[in-house]
Design a protein around this motif. Structure first.
Motif, short mmCIF file in Angstrom:
data_model
loop_
_atom_site.label_atom_id
_atom_site.label_comp_id
_atom_site.label_asym_id
_atom_site.label_seq_id
_atom_site.Cartn_x
_atom_site.Cartn_y
_atom_site.Cartn_z
N ASN A 149 9.60 -17.08 -2.13
CA ASN A 149 8.21 -16.84 -2.57
C ASN A 149 7.69 -15.67 -2.22
OD1 ASN A 149 8.68 -19.52 -3.78
ND2 ASN A 149 8.64 -20.65 -1.80
N TYR A 150 8.10 -14.74 -1.90
CA TYR A 150 7.08 -13.48 -1.55
C TYR A 150 6.88 -12.63 -2.77
CZ TYR A 150 8.78 -14.14 3.34
OH TYR A 150 8.84 -14.54 4.52
N PRO A 151 5.89 -12.16 -2.74
CA PRO A 151 5.37 -11.45 -4.09
C PRO A 151 6.25 -10.19 -4.22
CG PRO A 151 3.71 -11.55 -2.24
CD PRO A 151 4.69 -12.14 -1.81
N LEU A 152 5.95 -9.66 -5.66
CA LEU A 152 6.47 -8.24 -5.75
C LEU A 152 5.50 -7.15 -4.73
CD1 LEU A 152 8.33 -6.19 -7.56
CD2 LEU A 152 6.40 -6.22 -8.93
N PHE A 153 4.28 -7.40 -4.87
CA PHE A 153 3.51 -6.57 -4.19
C PHE A 153 2.78 -7.15 -3.10
CE2 PHE A 153 3.05 -4.42 -8.41
CZ PHE A 153 3.46 -2.91 -8.07
N LYS A 154 3.18 -6.64 -1.85
CA LYS A 154 2.68 -7.33 -0.69
C LYS A 154 1.23 -6.91 -0.32
CE LYS A 154 5.01 -9.20 1.87
NZ LYS A 154 5.11 -10.75 1.94
N SER A 155 0.39 -7.87 0.26
CA SER A 155 -1.06 -7.42 0.45
C SER A 155 -1.09 -6.43 1.74
CB SER A 155 -1.77 -8.61 1.19
OG SER A 155 -0.99 -9.28 2.15
N ASN A 156 0.05 -5.94 2.22
CA ASN A 156 -0.17 -4.92 3.50
C ASN A 156 0.19 -3.66 2.78
OD1 ASN A 156 0.51 -3.41 5.47
ND2 ASN A 156 2.73 -4.15 6.06
N SER A 157 -0.84 -2.84 2.73
CA SER A 157 -0.78 -1.77 1.99
C SER A 157 -0.08 -0.65 2.75
CB SER A 157 -2.23 -1.21 1.72
OG SER A 157 -3.05 -1.08 3.04
N ASP A 158 0.30 -0.77 3.94
CA ASP A 158 1.11 0.27 4.79
C ASP A 158 2.53 -0.04 4.24
OD1 ASP A 158 1.58 2.09 6.82
OD2 ASP A 158 2.23 0.41 8.08
N SER A 159 3.01 -0.79 3.30
CA SER A 159 4.53 -0.96 2.96
C SER A 159 4.74 0.08 2.04
CB SER A 159 4.73 -2.30 2.39
OG SER A 159 6.15 -2.34 1.88
N ALA A 160 5.61 0.99 2.30
CA ALA A 160 6.28 2.06 1.42
C ALA A 160 6.88 1.39 0.17
CB ALA A 160 7.02 2.85 2.01
N MET A 161 7.40 0.09 0.35
CA MET A 161 8.09 -0.51 -0.77
C MET A 161 7.32 -0.74 -1.68
SD MET A 161 10.97 -1.54 -1.42
CE MET A 161 12.01 -2.17 -0.25
N ASN A 162 5.74 -0.96 -1.61
CA ASN A 162 4.63 -0.90 -2.67
C ASN A 162 4.80 0.40 -3.49
OD1 ASN A 162 4.14 -3.65 -1.84
ND2 ASN A 162 2.23 -3.17 -0.65
N GLY A 163 4.73 1.40 -2.76
CA GLY A 163 4.71 2.68 -3.37
C GLY A 163 5.90 2.90 -4.30
N ALA A 164 7.14 2.29 -3.84
CA ALA A 164 8.39 2.54 -4.61
C ALA A 164 8.36 1.56 -5.76
CB ALA A 164 9.57 2.17 -3.86
N TYR A 165 7.80 0.48 -5.96
CA TYR A 165 7.65 -0.41 -7.01
C TYR A 165 6.52 0.01 -7.95
CZ TYR A 165 10.54 -4.09 -4.82
OH TYR A 165 11.51 -5.04 -4.42
N SER A 166 5.58 0.74 -7.40
CA SER A 166 4.47 1.21 -8.31
C SER A 166 5.09 2.54 -9.04
CB SER A 166 3.27 1.50 -7.43
OG SER A 166 3.57 2.54 -6.66
N ASN A 167 5.95 3.13 -8.22
CA ASN A 167 6.38 4.31 -9.03
C ASN A 167 7.36 3.99 -10.26
OD1 ASN A 167 5.80 7.03 -8.10
ND2 ASN A 167 6.15 6.16 -6.09
N ILE A 168 8.11 2.83 -9.93
CA ILE A 168 9.20 2.03 -10.86
C ILE A 168 8.37 1.99 -12.32
CG2 ILE A 168 10.46 0.15 -11.46
CD1 ILE A 168 11.64 0.24 -8.63
N LEU A 169 7.09 1.20 -11.97
CA LEU A 169 6.45 0.48 -12.94
C LEU A 169 5.66 2.16 -13.80
CD1 LEU A 169 4.98 -2.40 -11.61
CD2 LEU A 169 6.83 -2.40 -13.05
N ASN A 170 5.06 2.98 -13.02
CA ASN A 170 4.38 3.98 -13.63
C ASN A 170 5.38 4.84 -14.46
OD1 ASN A 170 2.38 6.13 -14.00
ND2 ASN A 170 3.66 7.35 -12.49
N GLU A 171 6.70 4.90 -13.89
CA GLU A 171 7.69 5.81 -14.56
C GLU A 171 8.21 5.14 -15.88
OE1 GLU A 171 9.52 9.25 -13.94
OE2 GLU A 171 7.42 9.17 -13.61
#
Length: 267
Positions: A238-260
């Motif tokens: 049940n975890y979301p795609l983007f976490k509320s923790n802005s310190d997570s580099a995984m969020n950066g990776a996902y945002s790059n996937i979507l941007n690209e």
């Protein structure tokens, strides 16, 4: 496909308005970025009704709800990374179980070149909640199709977003399960150096893959926290795609996937 170029441009809040592979920085490119045109991805929702019954009494209304769910999950901190628009809702008779389990057969029968296709079925035997025929697929390709169990999509968001993101190039956050094209070495991986996939993984940024498939936590690797407890775990969470923790580099990776994905296939 074009080779990524350019560098991160800091936005008003210190996050990147447009970026290419800046580890740990959440990219604010894609649909919601200034000057990108705000183009949506057309989506076709196909309901495959079992003999003598219907998955839903109102296919059009349910299709709208499903697309709205997907769009809400692609919103992070007020920024819309990608956005779908409903092109068509279709009801058809359910094919054989053998066909439903065969991604090539489903692609040939229901795939389209003018929309990202979401196919909903009553059941996928074998404990499978849904599948995509591969990663890194242009929505204009006939392979841009995901097959999912209706009840899981109607009553939740995890399976829906999980499969859509597979079709856009996101692997599991672990190094196992999900078919050969989704089994990568664990640790920090550079998309452009991962081999053995057709078409190749052309995104040029880092992603972290956990070597313990059931681990739900944060790893500090390379000086960044990678929170692998996301919607892309190899099993349903049940975890979301983007976490509320802005310190997570995984969020950066996902945002790059979507941007690209937006830059290459939508814009």
């Amino acid at each position: 496909a074009p080779t990524p170029s350019g560098t991160a441009t800091p936005g008003p809040t210190g996050t990147a308005m447009a970026c290419v592979g800046t580890r740990g920085v959440i990219c604010k490119g894609g649909y919601g970025a200034p000057g990108t045109g705000g183009k949506e991805i057309p989506a076709k929702v196909v309901f495959l009704n079992p003999a003598g019954s219907k998955l839903t009494q109102n296919a059009q209304s349910m299709a709208v709800q499903i697309i709205d769910k997907a769009n809400r999950e692609l919103l992070f901190d007020g920024h819309q990374h990608l956005k779908f628009k409903l092109k068509e809702a279709v009801e058809l008779p359910e094919p054989s179980i053998a066909t439903i389990q065969n991604s090539s057969a489903m692609t040939a029968q229901y795939g389209a070149t003018d929309a990202y296709v979401l196919v909903l079925v009553n059941d996928i035997p074998g404990g499978t909640a849904g599948y995509s025929p591969g990663l890194r697929i242009d929505w204009k390709s006939k392979q841009s199709i995901v097959v999912m169990e209706y009840r899981l999509v109607a009553n939740g968001v995890t399976v829906l977003v999980h499969e859509l993101l597979h079709g856009m190039g996101a692997p599991h956050t672990t190094d196992g399960n999900g078919g050969q094209d989704n089994v990568f070495p664990n640790g920090i991986q550079r998309y452009s150096t991962i081999v053995g996939n057709t078409p190749p993984l052309i995104y040029n940024f880092d992603i972290f893959l956990e070597d313990v498939m059931s681990y739900e936590g944060v790893r500090n690797v390379g000086g960044f926290n990678w929170d692998t407890r996301t919607i892309m775990m190899w099993y349903v969470t049940n975890y979301p795609l983007f976490k509320s923790n802005s310190d997570s580099a995984m969020n950066g990776a996902y945002s790059n996937i979507l941007n690209e994905y937006y830059s290459r296939f939508v814009k």
